[in-house]
Motif scaffolding. Structure first.
Motif, mmCIF file in Angstrom:
data_model
loop_
_atom_site.group_PDB
_atom_site.id
_atom_site.type_symbol
_atom_site.label_atom_id
_atom_site.label_comp_id
_atom_site.label_asym_id
_atom_site.label_seq_id
_atom_site.Cartn_x
_atom_site.Cartn_y
_atom_site.Cartn_z
ATOM 1 N N VAL B 63 48.390 35.544 17.393
ATOM 2 C CA VAL B 63 47.549 36.026 18.476
ATOM 3 C C VAL B 63 46.092 35.765 18.131
ATOM 4 C CG1 VAL B 63 46.732 38.091 19.687
ATOM 5 C CG2 VAL B 63 49.153 37.845 19.144
ATOM 6 N N ILE B 64 45.343 35.221 19.080
ATOM 7 C CA ILE B 64 43.912 34.999 18.881
ATOM 8 C C ILE B 64 43.172 35.811 19.931
ATOM 9 C CG2 ILE B 64 42.061 33.291 18.931
ATOM 10 C CD1 ILE B 64 44.106 31.210 18.118
ATOM 11 N N VAL B 65 42.301 36.710 19.486
ATOM 12 C CA VAL B 65 41.509 37.484 20.442
ATOM 13 C C VAL B 65 40.072 36.984 20.369
ATOM 14 C CG1 VAL B 65 40.719 39.766 21.151
ATOM 15 C CG2 VAL B 65 43.010 39.492 20.186
ATOM 16 N N GLY B 81 34.667 26.841 26.349
ATOM 17 C CA GLY B 81 35.157 26.592 24.994
ATOM 18 C C GLY B 81 36.672 26.679 24.923
ATOM 19 N N VAL B 82 37.233 27.670 25.643
ATOM 20 C CA VAL B 82 38.689 27.816 25.670
ATOM 21 C C VAL B 82 39.316 26.590 26.347
ATOM 22 C CG1 VAL B 82 40.618 29.204 26.542
ATOM 23 C CG2 VAL B 82 38.563 30.350 25.673
ATOM 24 N N GLY B 124 45.598 26.300 34.009
ATOM 25 C CA GLY B 124 46.836 26.733 33.373
ATOM 26 C C GLY B 124 46.749 28.110 32.744
ATOM 27 N N SER B 125 45.554 28.667 32.657
ATOM 28 C CA SER B 125 45.432 30.018 32.098
ATOM 29 C C SER B 125 45.554 31.039 33.224
ATOM 30 C CB SER B 125 44.089 30.181 31.390
ATOM 31 O OG SER B 125 43.035 30.187 32.336
ATOM 32 N N THR B 126 45.708 32.309 32.852
ATOM 33 C CA THR B 126 45.794 33.357 33.883
ATOM 34 C C THR B 126 44.712 34.395 33.613
ATOM 35 O OG1 THR B 126 47.513 34.371 32.532
ATOM 36 C CG2 THR B 126 48.234 33.155 34.460
ATOM 37 N N GLY B 137 39.118 38.769 32.186
ATOM 38 C CA GLY B 137 39.544 38.226 30.908
ATOM 39 C C GLY B 137 40.444 37.031 31.153
ATOM 40 N N ILE B 138 40.872 36.386 30.069
ATOM 41 C CA ILE B 138 41.689 35.175 30.200
ATOM 42 C C ILE B 138 42.873 35.256 29.245
ATOM 43 C CG2 ILE B 138 41.719 32.649 29.996
ATOM 44 C CD1 ILE B 138 38.632 32.744 30.328
ATOM 45 N N ARG B 139 44.027 34.812 29.730
ATOM 46 C CA ARG B 139 45.185 34.678 28.859
ATOM 47 C C ARG B 139 45.628 33.221 28.897
ATOM 48 N NH1 ARG B 139 51.252 36.544 28.769
ATOM 49 N NH2 ARG B 139 51.893 34.807 27.460
ATOM 50 N N ALA B 140 45.810 32.628 27.716
ATOM 51 C CA ALA B 140 46.276 31.242 27.655
ATOM 52 C C ALA B 140 47.238 31.108 26.479
ATOM 53 C CB ALA B 140 45.086 30.300 27.483
#
Lengths: 413, 413
Positions: B63-65, B81-82, B124-126, B137-140
Motif C-alpha cells: 500500500v502506498i499512501v 505525478g500519479v 483508470g483511477s477512481t 482523493g484518488i485510488r489507483a
C-alpha cells in the motif's frame, strides 16, 4: 545551487511514536545555508535500508545528512549502514575513542565496552566531535557527495549542525545562494481566488517563487527568491492587488494584528459572542498587553443571557430570532454600553451540525461592529464543520474591526 | 504482513516551513491497521519526483499512501505525478466533478474552473469522495500495489483515512496482524509521575506496550498489544492506579467529557474568566449540544468588569487584588448568580510574561467552583509560558468540575 538530501533513521519514526521535528529543523538550516533539500527519506533501524537511502542520495545530492541510530544499543545500525554504502567495514577509530574517553572522564563516568562500539566508524571516514553526547558524528565522502551523520537526539543534532556541519557547508564548492524570504498574511480571500489574482506571479519555475499556504481562516503567501529587490517588488505587487485583504507583511495572526492596533490606538474593546462563545475574547486576551484595551467579553450563548446581560430586547428575539441582523446589532451595542468600551464586536449564527431553520442554513452568521460612529452589521454564509464555522466567524468579526481601524488611519506592519 | 510506504508531498515540507505531522499520524494508523510503514519519502511539488517516489514504493510495498498537493493551484501537482507513474494522462472525472458540485451546492458556493481542475484524475483511477474539503482523493493500482492519494490538510487527511482508507485496508489480502490499541486520558499527573507509578507496565519490549504522550494540560497513555484481553487488563490496572486523575478511557478532550457530563445531568453552567479570558467558554461552546447547559460566559479581564458585571466587591480588589482567593470566589458566585446557572467556574491569575507581584509569581492562579453546595477555591502554581499557563488554568478549572460531577454520582465513559 547545492542540493541536500536528508535521511532520518529510526523505527520510532516509522511506527509513528515520534514526529520527525529534526527533519523540519534541518531543512530550514540547510536551505538557509545555500543547500535546499531536494528530498527526504525516513528509514528504520535497518542496515540495508540505510545503505540504500545513501546510495540513492548520492546520485543527485551534494550533501547528505543522516540523523539517528548512532546510539550504543544493538538496534543502532547507522554506522554499519554507512559502511555498507561505502563498501567498507567499521573499525575502531582511535581519534573517536580518544574524544569519547575525554568526554566520559570529564563527566566522571566509566566508558563501557558498549559505549566503545560508538567509536567504530566506517573505514576512511572521520569522526565529527560531539561534545554534547556520547556518540561521535561521522563525515564521509562518496561519489562526490559529502555525507554527514549526526545523532538523533534533537539537542545534540542542533549543536552538531551549528558547530560541525554549517562550517563544512560554508566551504563547500556547491554552496548556492542564500534565499530571501518574505510572507504576506491575507484574510477574507479564498486560496483559489488568490491563485487567480496572482496567477502570473505564482507560475512554476518563476524567480521569485510565490506559494500559498491556507489556514482555516487565513492564507499565507510566501515569496522567496535569490534577489531581495525582486522579492520586495513581488510583495508590493501582492499588497497592491489584494488591497485591504492583506493583514500584514510577515506571518502574524489576525488577532495579534488587531490586538496590536487596539493597543497602539488605545481603543478599548468589548465582545459579545453567541456562536463563537468566548473564542474572540480568548484570542485577544492571549496577546500580552491586551489587558490595557480588553474591557469584557460576554459569551451569551443562551437567549436569556442575551437579554439579561446585554439588554437585547425580547421583542427582537421574538420577531427575528437570535440569528438575525437586529440581534447582532443589539448584542454589539449592548456589549459596548455595558462594558463602557470604545468598540464592540458581536457574533451570532448557526455553527451546526444542528440548528438550521428555513432561510438560515448551517453557516449563516451575522457579525456586528459597534462604535461611536454607529453599528455595522454583515450577514455571512460560511462553510465547514462546527469548528471551522466558529473559527471563520471569529476571524470575520476581527477582520471587520481590522479594516475599520485601518481606514481610520492606523496602518499595520 | 502488509507493508506500507508513505509519500509526503510539498515544497513547504522540504523548505522546513511546516513539520510533517501527517506522516506520524498515518504511520500510527497504518501500523494499527496491519500495514506497518517500511519507509517514508518526502518530495517537493514536482511531478517527476512524485512519480519517482511512487515507482520506488511499488517495488516492495503493498500500500502506498500519498498525501498533499491536491489543491487547486498551479503548484499542486500530485495528480499529475500519479498519472506519470501510471503512464497515463489526467482526465476530467465525471463522478469526482459530480461530488464536488454537490459539495459546493450544499455550501451555496460557485464551483470555479480552478476548483474543477481538482476533478482531473489519472485515467483508470477512481476518486475517493471527500466530504470535508474540495479536493477528491484518488485510488489507483500499479504492479499489485494499492495507491491511495489524500489531501494534505491534516483534518481532511484524518477524516479521509478513517472513512476511505481503513475500510479498503480491511479487505486487503496482505493485511497483517491488527494490534489492539486503547488509550487512557489523564489530567493532573505529570508524565514523570505517571512513569513512576506505571514503571513495570512501561518496560521496553513488554507486550502489551504502554506509552505516554503528554499534551500541554493532559497525558494520553496508549496501551497496545496483540492480545485484546491483556490490553483490557492493563487499562483496568492503569485506572486503578491513577484513580480519579483518569478522565476517560479513550482519547477524549477534558472539555468534551465535562460538557457531556453537564448535558447528561442537565446541569447548567456559567463561567467567569480573567486570565483564561473566554477560553473555557470557547471550549464548552465548541461541543455540539452545549446550548442546553451553557448559560453565559464572562471574560472579565479588567477589574471594573469584575465589579460591574459580576459584582465582585471593590473592597475585595483593594484588600487582596484581583489574583486572590476572595476574588476568585466572588467571581464564581457572581457568575452563577448573574447567569442563573447551577454551577459556575472562575479563573484569575498571572499568565505572564509580566504582572508578577511579590508573593505572586507568574503562574499563580486561583480557580473556583460555585454551586448550591458552596464555593470551592484552589490556589495553583502553574509552569510554562503565557499560552501554557492559560491552557493549564482552564484545564484545572474544568477538572475541578469534572471531579465534583463524578463524586455526585455521574460516571464518565
Amino acid at each position: 545551487m547545492g542540493r541536500a538530501f536528508i535521511i532520518s533513521v529510526g523505527d520510532e519514526l516509522l511506527s509513528g511514536r515520534i514526529t520527525d521535528t529534526n527533519a523540519t529543523w534541518l531543512s530550514n538550516e540547510l536551505r538557509a545555508a545555500g543547500f535546499p533539500v531536494m528530498e527526504r527519506q525516513t528509514v528504520g533501524d535497518d542496515r540495508e535500508a540505510i545503505a540504500g537511502a545513501i546510495r540513492r542520495g548520492v546520485v543527485d545530492a551534494d550533501v547528505i545528512v543522516v540523523s539517528g541510530g548512532l546510539g550504543p544499543t544493538a538496534d543502532d545500525l547507522t554506522r554499519h549502514g554507512v559502511a555498507e554504502a561505502l563498501g567498507v567495514s567499521c573499525m575502531r577509530h582511535q581519534e573517536a575513542v580518544a574524544q569519547m574517553t575525554a568526554l566520559f572522564e570529564r563527566a566522571g563516568r566509566e566508558l563501557s565496552s558498549t559505549n566503545l562500539e560508538q567509536g567504530d566508524l566506517p573505514e576512511g571516514s572521520t569522526p565529527l566531535h560531539n561534545e554534547w553526547g556520547s556518540a561521535p558524528g561521522i563525515r564521509a565522502d562518496l561519489d562526490g557527495a559529502l555525507i554527514l551523520v549526526l545523532p538523533g537526539v534533537p539537542r545534540e543534532l542542533k549543536k552538531m549542525t551549528r558547530a560541525r556541519v554549517l562550517p563544512l557547508l560554508e566551504e563547500h564548492p556547491a554552496r548556492g545562494e542564500v534565499l530571501v524570504r518574505e510572507s504576506v498574511t491575507v484574510v477574507g480571500i479564498p486560496e483559489s481566488e488568490a491563485g487567480r489574482i496572482l496567477e502570473d506571479l505564482m507560475q512554476r519555475g518563476r524567480d521569485p517563487s510565490v506559494g500559498s499556504y491556507p489556514g482555516v481562516a487565513h492564507l499565507v503567501l510566501v515569496v522567496e527568491g535569490s534577489d531581495g529587490a525582486a522579492v520586495s517588488k513581488d510583495v508590493a505587487e501582492i499588497r497592491d492587488r489584494l488591497g485591504d485583504a492583506v493583514v500584514c507583511v510577515g506571518e502574524r495572526a489576525l488577532h495579534e494584528v488587531v490586538a496590536g492596533m487596539l493597543i497602539a490606538t488605545e481603543t478599548t474593546i468589548a465582545v459579545a459572542e453567541s456562536l463563537t462563545g468566548g473564542r474572540i475574547a480568548d484570542l485577544l486576551v492571549s496577546i500580552p498587553g491586551a489587558s490595557s484595551v480588553f474591557k469584557a467579553g460576554f459569551a451569551t450563548y443562551a437567549d436569556e443571557a442575551k437579554t439579561d446581560v446585554l439588554g437585547v430586547r425580547p421583542e427582537t428575539l421574538d420577531a427575528h430570532g437570535a440569528v438575525s441582523e437586529p440581534c447582532a446589532r443589539e448584542m454589539a451595542e449592548g456589549a459596548r454600553r455595558v462594558a463602557g468600551a470604545d468598540v464592540a464586536l458581536a457574533t451570532t449564527g448557526i455553527a451546526g451540525p444542528t440548528g438550521a431553520v428555513p432561510g438560515k442554513p448551517v453557516g449563516t452568521v451575522f457579525i456586528a461592529l459597534a462604535s461611536a460612529d454607529g453599528t455595522d452589521v454583515r450577514r455571512l454564509r460560511l462553510i465547514g464543520d462546527r469548528m471551522q464555522i466558529r473559527e471563520r466567524a471569529a476571524a470575520a468579526a476581527l477582520d471587520l474591526l481590522r479594516k475599520r481601524l485601518s481606514r481610520s488611519g492606523f496602518a499595520a506592519g
